[in-house]
Design a protein around this motif. Structure first.
Motif, PDB file in Angstrom:
ATOM      1  N   HIS A  10      29.461 -67.654 -33.773  1.00 18.56           N
ATOM      2  CA  HIS A  10      28.154 -67.588 -33.480  1.00 18.56           C
ATOM      3  C   HIS A  10      27.675 -67.855 -32.326  1.00 18.56           C
ATOM      4  O   HIS A  10      26.734 -68.557 -31.939  1.00 18.56           O
ATOM      5  CB  HIS A  10      27.133 -67.852 -34.729  1.00 18.56           C
ATOM      6  CG  HIS A  10      27.006 -67.091 -35.989  1.00 18.56           C
ATOM      7  ND1 HIS A  10      26.173 -66.315 -36.475  1.00 18.56           N
ATOM      8  CD2 HIS A  10      28.121 -67.285 -37.039  1.00 18.56           C
ATOM      9  CE1 HIS A  10      26.488 -65.666 -37.441  1.00 18.56           C
ATOM     10  NE2 HIS A  10      27.531 -66.250 -37.941  1.00 18.56           N
ATOM     11  N   GLY A  11      28.591 -67.697 -31.415  1.00 19.14           N
ATOM     12  CA  GLY A  11      28.353 -68.129 -29.807  1.00 19.14           C
ATOM     13  C   GLY A  11      28.761 -69.491 -29.696  1.00 19.14           C
ATOM     14  O   GLY A  11      28.447 -69.782 -28.678  1.00 19.14           O
ATOM     15  N   GLY A  34      29.799 -63.935 -31.569  1.00 12.07           N
ATOM     16  CA  GLY A  34      28.581 -64.311 -31.353  1.00 12.07           C
ATOM     17  C   GLY A  34      28.102 -64.162 -29.642  1.00 12.07           C
ATOM     18  O   GLY A  34      27.159 -63.614 -29.304  1.00 12.07           O
ATOM     19  N   GLU A  35      29.053 -64.523 -28.570  1.00  9.67           N
ATOM     20  CA  GLU A  35      29.024 -64.172 -27.432  1.00  9.67           C
ATOM     21  C   GLU A  35      30.349 -64.046 -26.652  1.00  9.67           C
ATOM     22  O   GLU A  35      31.181 -64.540 -27.223  1.00  9.67           O
ATOM     23  CB  GLU A  35      28.427 -65.370 -26.627  1.00  9.67           C
ATOM     24  CG  GLU A  35      26.847 -65.773 -27.116  1.00  9.67           C
ATOM     25  CD  GLU A  35      26.505 -66.867 -26.351  1.00  9.67           C
ATOM     26  OE1 GLU A  35      26.859 -67.241 -25.380  1.00  9.67           O
ATOM     27  OE2 GLU A  35      25.524 -67.565 -26.951  1.00  9.67           O
ATOM     28  N   ASN A 133      27.822 -73.148 -35.267  1.00 11.16           N
ATOM     29  CA  ASN A 133      26.620 -73.958 -35.361  1.00 11.16           C
ATOM     30  C   ASN A 133      25.427 -73.340 -36.162  1.00 11.16           C
ATOM     31  O   ASN A 133      24.286 -73.844 -36.498  1.00 11.16           O
ATOM     32  CB  ASN A 133      26.126 -74.848 -34.446  1.00 11.16           C
ATOM     33  CG  ASN A 133      27.001 -76.251 -34.292  1.00 11.16           C
ATOM     34  OD1 ASN A 133      27.372 -76.714 -34.978  1.00 11.16           O
ATOM     35  ND2 ASN A 133      27.002 -76.766 -32.956  1.00 11.16           N
ATOM     36  N   HIS A 134      25.551 -71.971 -36.772  1.00 13.22           N
ATOM     37  CA  HIS A 134      24.594 -71.309 -37.342  1.00 13.22           C
ATOM     38  C   HIS A 134      25.339 -70.917 -38.590  1.00 13.22           C
ATOM     39  O   HIS A 134      26.353 -70.263 -38.903  1.00 13.22           O
ATOM     40  CB  HIS A 134      24.312 -70.008 -36.440  1.00 13.22           C
ATOM     41  CG  HIS A 134      23.606 -70.497 -35.080  1.00 13.22           C
ATOM     42  ND1 HIS A 134      22.365 -71.102 -35.169  1.00 13.22           N
ATOM     43  CD2 HIS A 134      24.067 -70.421 -33.987  1.00 13.22           C
ATOM     44  CE1 HIS A 134      22.218 -71.494 -33.516  1.00 13.22           C
ATOM     45  NE2 HIS A 134      23.181 -70.979 -33.122  1.00 13.22           N
ATOM     46  N   GLY A 135      24.200 -71.016 -39.716  1.00 13.00           N
ATOM     47  CA  GLY A 135      24.533 -70.622 -40.982  1.00 13.00           C
ATOM     48  C   GLY A 135      24.206 -71.683 -42.037  1.00 13.00           C
ATOM     49  O   GLY A 135      23.828 -72.882 -41.732  1.00 13.00           O
ATOM     50  N   LYS A 162      30.401 -81.888 -39.388  1.00  5.54           N
ATOM     51  CA  LYS A 162      29.058 -81.146 -39.913  1.00  5.54           C
ATOM     52  C   LYS A 162      28.613 -80.149 -38.739  1.00  5.54           C
ATOM     53  O   LYS A 162      28.464 -80.359 -37.553  1.00  5.54           O
ATOM     54  CB  LYS A 162      27.844 -82.222 -40.118  1.00  5.54           C
ATOM     55  CG  LYS A 162      28.250 -83.178 -41.201  1.00  5.54           C
ATOM     56  CD  LYS A 162      27.194 -84.227 -41.704  1.00  5.54           C
ATOM     57  CE  LYS A 162      27.705 -85.092 -42.852  1.00  5.54           C
ATOM     58  NZ  LYS A 162      26.955 -86.036 -43.219  1.00  5.54           N
ATOM     59  N   ILE A 163      27.685 -79.024 -39.504  1.00  4.56           N
ATOM     60  CA  ILE A 163      27.031 -78.133 -38.631  1.00  4.56           C
ATOM     61  C   ILE A 163      26.019 -78.794 -37.891  1.00  4.56           C
ATOM     62  O   ILE A 163      25.326 -79.722 -38.262  1.00  4.56           O
ATOM     63  CB  ILE A 163      26.453 -77.224 -39.486  1.00  4.56           C
ATOM     64  CG1 ILE A 163      25.889 -75.934 -38.874  1.00  4.56           C
ATOM     65  CG2 ILE A 163      25.473 -77.666 -40.509  1.00  4.56           C
ATOM     66  CD1 ILE A 163      25.589 -74.608 -39.558  1.00  4.56           C
TER      67      ILE A 163
END
Length: 169
Positions: A10-11, A34-35, A133-135, A162-163
């Motif tokens: 996710h980027g 993501g990118e 780091n997204h979700g 950890k996220i």
């Protein structure tokens, strides 16, 4: 051959991952990159096979595939982003699995690291979880394994922390 498998960045590319994959021959990304900069960084680091996911824009899609079907050391792989899981495959995935008959089915999307033998289709289902780091996942994960002669060996789950904890500078 040593493989580093990741999904759902996710980027965000955790720099610790590059160290974990330093001895890998290839990297495989199971979608939601993501990118483009994440894909480009992976490709400049190692040979990279990648599929695009449901969040990936056209600039990522033109550099990746919807699915990949390939064989290495007598092991047949099929990789796509959205695959559900054994016993819950959607009809389209079931149809393709039955037609392709891979030894290993790799997908992402769920953000849940899962490795399970699918007795019905006689294949190994692999989802590396998510390392972005997204979700909703709490721990960033990826996988590392070897492809021997006709089998996978030395499967390792890599936990990156950890996220939301960024290690990039």
């Amino acid at each position: 051959m040593k493989i580093g498998l990741l999904s759902d960045t996710h980027g965000f590319l955790d720099e610790k991952l590059l160290n974990c994959f330093k001895d890998c021959d290839e990297l495989w990304h199971a979608g939601d990159i993501g990118e483009v900069k994440v894909l480009d960084k992976l490709k400049s680091f190692k040979t990279t096979r990648a599929v695009y996911g449901n969040i990936d824009s056209l600039d990522v899609q033109v550099k990746t595939d919807l699915e990949l079907n390939f064989e290495i050391n007598k092991v047949r792989f099929w990789m796509t982003h959205i695959g559900a899981k054994p016993k819950n495959y959607n009809p389209g995935i079931r149809k393709k699995l039955d037609a392709i008959k891979p030894d290993i089915f790799i997908c992402g999307h769920s953000h849940i690291c899962k490795i399970q033998y699918d007795e019905n289709r006689k294949l190994l289902y692999i989802n590396p979880g998510a390392c972005g780091n997204h979700g909703f996942h709490k721990i960033k994960t990826a996988l590392r394994f070897d492809i021997g002669d006709g089998k996978l060996e030395n499967m390792e789950v890599i936990e990156l922390g950890k996220i939301g904890v960024k290690t990039n500078k």
